[in-house]
Design an enzyme around this catalytic site. Structure first.
Site, PDB file in Angstrom:
ATOM      1  N   CYS A   1       0.814  -1.230   0.000  1.00  0.00           N
ATOM      2  CA  CYS A   1       0.000   0.000   0.000  1.00  0.00           C
ATOM      3  C   CYS A   1       0.843   1.273   0.000  1.00  0.00           C
ATOM      4  O   CYS A   1       0.336   2.356  -0.278  1.00  0.00           O
ATOM      5  CB  CYS A   1      -0.956   0.003   1.183  1.00  0.00           C
ATOM      6  SG  CYS A   1      -2.072  -1.404   1.183  1.00  0.00           S
TER       7      CYS A   1
ATOM      8  N   HIS B   1      -3.493   7.088   3.582  1.00  0.00           N
ATOM      9  CA  HIS B   1      -3.877   5.874   2.861  1.00  0.00           C
ATOM     10  C   HIS B   1      -5.296   5.488   3.299  1.00  0.00           C
ATOM     11  O   HIS B   1      -5.599   5.470   4.490  1.00  0.00           O
ATOM     12  CB  HIS B   1      -2.878   4.770   3.203  1.00  0.00           C
ATOM     13  CG  HIS B   1      -3.283   3.425   2.714  1.00  0.00           C
ATOM     14  ND1 HIS B   1      -3.733   3.209   1.439  1.00  0.00           N
ATOM     15  CD2 HIS B   1      -3.334   2.216   3.339  1.00  0.00           C
ATOM     16  CE1 HIS B   1      -4.033   1.941   1.298  1.00  0.00           C
ATOM     17  NE2 HIS B   1      -3.804   1.307   2.436  1.00  0.00           N
TER      18      HIS B   1
ATOM     19  N   ASN C   1     -10.148  -0.057   0.089  1.00  0.00           N
ATOM     20  CA  ASN C   1      -8.695   0.060   0.101  1.00  0.00           C
ATOM     21  C   ASN C   1      -8.160  -0.356  -1.271  1.00  0.00           C
ATOM     22  O   ASN C   1      -8.296  -1.514  -1.664  1.00  0.00           O
ATOM     23  CB  ASN C   1      -8.142  -0.860   1.204  1.00  0.00           C
ATOM     24  CG  ASN C   1      -6.636  -0.817   1.324  1.00  0.00           C
ATOM     25  OD1 ASN C   1      -5.946  -0.296   0.453  1.00  0.00           O
ATOM     26  ND2 ASN C   1      -6.119  -1.368   2.409  1.00  0.00           N
TER      27      ASN C   1
HETATM   28  C1  LIG Z   1     -10.185  -5.867   9.261  1.00  0.00           C
HETATM   29  C2  LIG Z   1     -10.847  -4.935  10.251  1.00  0.00           C
HETATM   30  C3  LIG Z   1     -11.870  -4.053   9.554  1.00  0.00           C
HETATM   31  C4  LIG Z   1     -11.550  -5.774  11.307  1.00  0.00           C
HETATM   32  O1  LIG Z   1     -12.128  -4.932  12.308  1.00  0.00           O
HETATM   33  P1  LIG Z   1     -12.049  -5.374  13.843  1.00  0.00           P
HETATM   34  O2  LIG Z   1     -12.865  -4.415  14.588  1.00  0.00           O
HETATM   35  O3  LIG Z   1     -10.598  -5.478  14.178  1.00  0.00           O
HETATM   36  O4  LIG Z   1     -12.766  -6.756  13.827  1.00  0.00           O
HETATM   37  P2  LIG Z   1     -12.187  -8.217  14.217  1.00  0.00           P
HETATM   38  O5  LIG Z   1     -11.194  -8.672  13.198  1.00  0.00           O
HETATM   39  O6  LIG Z   1     -11.756  -8.183  15.636  1.00  0.00           O
HETATM   40  O7  LIG Z   1     -13.505  -9.054  14.080  1.00  0.00           O
HETATM   41  C5  LIG Z   1     -14.594  -8.840  14.908  1.00  0.00           C
HETATM   42  C6  LIG Z   1     -15.683  -9.834  14.556  1.00  0.00           C
HETATM   43  O8  LIG Z   1     -16.239  -9.518  13.272  1.00  0.00           O
HETATM   44  C7  LIG Z   1     -16.215 -10.671  12.450  1.00  0.00           C
HETATM   45  N1  LIG Z   1     -16.046 -10.271  11.061  1.00  0.00           N
HETATM   46  C8  LIG Z   1     -14.902 -10.131  10.354  1.00  0.00           C
HETATM   47  N2  LIG Z   1     -15.188  -9.732   9.119  1.00  0.00           N
HETATM   48  C9  LIG Z   1     -16.529  -9.598   9.045  1.00  0.00           C
HETATM   49  C10 LIG Z   1     -17.420  -9.204   8.019  1.00  0.00           C
HETATM   50  N3  LIG Z   1     -16.990  -8.852   6.804  1.00  0.00           N
HETATM   51  N4  LIG Z   1     -18.737  -9.179   8.294  1.00  0.00           N
HETATM   52  C11 LIG Z   1     -19.196  -9.518   9.495  1.00  0.00           C
HETATM   53  N5  LIG Z   1     -18.409  -9.914  10.515  1.00  0.00           N
HETATM   54  C12 LIG Z   1     -17.078  -9.931  10.282  1.00  0.00           C
HETATM   55  C13 LIG Z   1     -15.060 -11.502  12.955  1.00  0.00           C
HETATM   56  O9  LIG Z   1     -15.227 -12.862  12.608  1.00  0.00           O
HETATM   57  C14 LIG Z   1     -15.161 -11.283  14.448  1.00  0.00           C
HETATM   58  O10 LIG Z   1     -16.160 -12.119  14.966  1.00  0.00           O
HETATM   59  P3  LIG Z   1     -15.965 -12.828  16.401  1.00  0.00           P
HETATM   60  O11 LIG Z   1     -15.848 -11.681  17.378  1.00  0.00           O
HETATM   61  O12 LIG Z   1     -17.205 -13.632  16.536  1.00  0.00           O
HETATM   62  O13 LIG Z   1     -14.712 -13.624  16.269  1.00  0.00           O
HETATM   63  C15 LIG Z   1      -9.776  -4.014  10.931  1.00  0.00           C
HETATM   64  O14 LIG Z   1      -9.013  -4.765  11.827  1.00  0.00           O
HETATM   65  C16 LIG Z   1      -8.879  -3.362   9.925  1.00  0.00           C
HETATM   66  O15 LIG Z   1      -9.287  -2.530   9.134  1.00  0.00           O
HETATM   67  N6  LIG Z   1      -7.574  -3.668   9.953  1.00  0.00           N
HETATM   68  C17 LIG Z   1      -6.634  -3.146   8.991  1.00  0.00           C
HETATM   69  C18 LIG Z   1      -6.634  -4.024   7.797  1.00  0.00           C
HETATM   70  C19 LIG Z   1      -6.097  -3.388   6.562  1.00  0.00           C
HETATM   71  O16 LIG Z   1      -6.550  -2.385   6.126  1.00  0.00           O
HETATM   72  N7  LIG Z   1      -5.119  -4.010   5.949  1.00  0.00           N
HETATM   73  C20 LIG Z   1      -4.586  -3.571   4.709  1.00  0.00           C
HETATM   74  C21 LIG Z   1      -3.270  -2.910   4.809  1.00  0.00           C
HETATM   75  S1  LIG Z   1      -3.245  -1.258   5.270  1.00  0.00           S
END
Ligand SMILES: CC(C)(COP(=O)(O)OP(=O)(O)OC[C@H]1O[C@@H](n2cnc3c(N)ncnc32)[C@H](O)[C@@H]1OP(=O)(O)O)[C@@H](O)C(=O)NCCC(=O)NCCS
Length: 328
Positions: free
Chosen positions: A113, A255, A285
């Site tokens: 990214c 970003h 993204n």
């Molecule tokens: C991925 C992201 C949105 C997840 O948000 P979060 O608040 O950390 O959520 P978690 O990963 O802890 O998941 C929470 C719950 O939602 C669920 N979940 C994950 N994706 C889901 C979706 N698309 N729809 C519904 N539920 C979802 C998970 O299974 C988890 O359930 P559980 O609590 O029963 O285990 C966030 O961590 C993020 O944006 N990270 C950066 C990722 C990124 O951008 N990477 C690219 C490089 S910059």
């Protein structure tokens, strides 16, 4: 001291739009979950036959027209991408062919990214060596082809797009100046965000089935934490190195990975919401394309005004991160 002028900007996203409602039919997710956790409402998806270089061609044509520069005047083509059309040739070579030109140096820069800022910094380096250079700095990503469409944790976050800019030397009055770029990386955290399949560490043979390792995999919470921390620290460092205070920043373009990441960085810089450019709701993204697409939109819609100091922190797999300061 040399000036690094951004003479023109351009961006492109495929026509096809995939909404959160569409995703509800593909994986176990909801519009409400995606919107509140990420800020994303829809993303663009490449059509059959569209590739990283064909999208780069569209954004580059616009940037060249905006700059008033003919393709044949270019001396370097640098493409930030981790989703090139093929391992060989590079997306930059494919783009050169599409632009109908020959002879320029063409290279892909892979910094996930952070690809656009890494490409921009490379462009500044070439300009120092050859001050008459006209460098096409473009980022393009076909992330839809690197998504595991059965993994709701990843496939809802990403989209396809391309953004480009033309970088030259020149006078201060010629256009926005890149005042500085700072880049960093920490390879020890590389396993937190990967596309392992296809790499030389993963041997595979004719007829093998493609597994999830061929698609983007990450540990969301860890990535989130490092993204906020590193985009903040490198932004503080680049401001300090150039004698600016946080309050000198007129526009923040981070970003576009997650609305909550953008908000968190904005808060750490006390930048009011209305000075933080956001388009994540339309694109998701788009990795290396995120910053140049946002820059193009912010310029063309008048969000960025003449005289504005723009800060663009970025973060991605590797981990890689960086920030640029642009004086409009
Ligand atoms: C991925 C992201 C949105 C997840 O948000 P979060 O608040 O950390 O959520 P978690 O990963 O802890 O998941 C929470 C719950 O939602 C669920 N979940 C994950 N994706 C889901 C979706 N698309 N729809 C519904 N539920 C979802 C998970 O299974 C988890 O359930 P559980 O609590 O029963 O285990 C966030 O961590 C993020 O944006 N990270 C950066 C990722 C990124 O951008 N990477 C690219 C490089 S910059």
């Amino acid at each position: 001291m040399m000036n690094f002028i951004l003479r023109g900007f351009g961006s492109y996203a495929p026509e096809r739009i995939l909404t959160n409602a569409d995703l509800e039919k593909i994986v176990d997710t909801t519009d409400e979950w995606i919107t509140t956790r990420t800020g994303i409402k829809e993303r663009h998806i490449a059509a059959d036959g569209e590739t990283t270089s064909s999208m780069a061609f569209e954004s580059s044509k616009k940037a060249l027209a905006d700059a008033g520069i003919e393709p044949a005047e270019l001396t370097h083509i640098i493409c930030g991408t981790f989703t090139p059309d093929s391992m060989i040739p590079s997306a930059a070579c494919r783009l050169q062919e599409k632009l109908g030109i020959k002879g320029q140096m063409c290279v892909d820069v892979q910094a996930a990214c952070s690809g656009f800022l890494y490409a921009l910094q490379s462009g500044r380096g070439y300009l120092c060596l050859e001050p008459e250079s006209k460098v096409l700095v473009v980022s393009s990503e076909t992330l839809s082809r690197r998504m595991n469409w059965e993994d709701r944790a990843t496939c809802v976050l990403f989209g396809d797009a391309s953004g480009a800019a033309v970088l030259t030397g020149g006078e201060i009055t010629d256009g926005p100046r890149v005042l500085d770029v700072m880049l960093a990386a920490d390879g020890s955290l590389g396993d937190l965000l990967t596309v392992n399949g296809g790499g030389s560490a993963y041997s595979y043979a004719l007829g093998d089935t493609v597994g999830p390792e061929y698609f983007v995999e990450f540990q969301g919470r860890e990535v989130f934490k490092h993204a906020v921390r590193n985009m903040t620290s490198i932004s503080e460092a680049i401001l300090k190195r150039n004698g600016f205070e946080k309050s000198d920043v007129d526009v923040l373009i981070t970003h576009q990975a997650n609305m909550r990441i953008i908000d968190a960085v904005g808060r750490r810089f006390n930048i009011p919401e209305e000075r933080v450019f956001v388009n994540i709701e339309k694109y998701g993204n788009t990795s290396a394309a995120s910053v140049p697409v946002a820059l193009d939109e912010a310029v063309k819609t008048g969000f960025i005004k003449k005289g504005d100091l723009v800060l663009t922190p970025t973060f991605g797999g590797g981990f890689t991160w960086g920030a640029a300061l642009i004086q409009f």
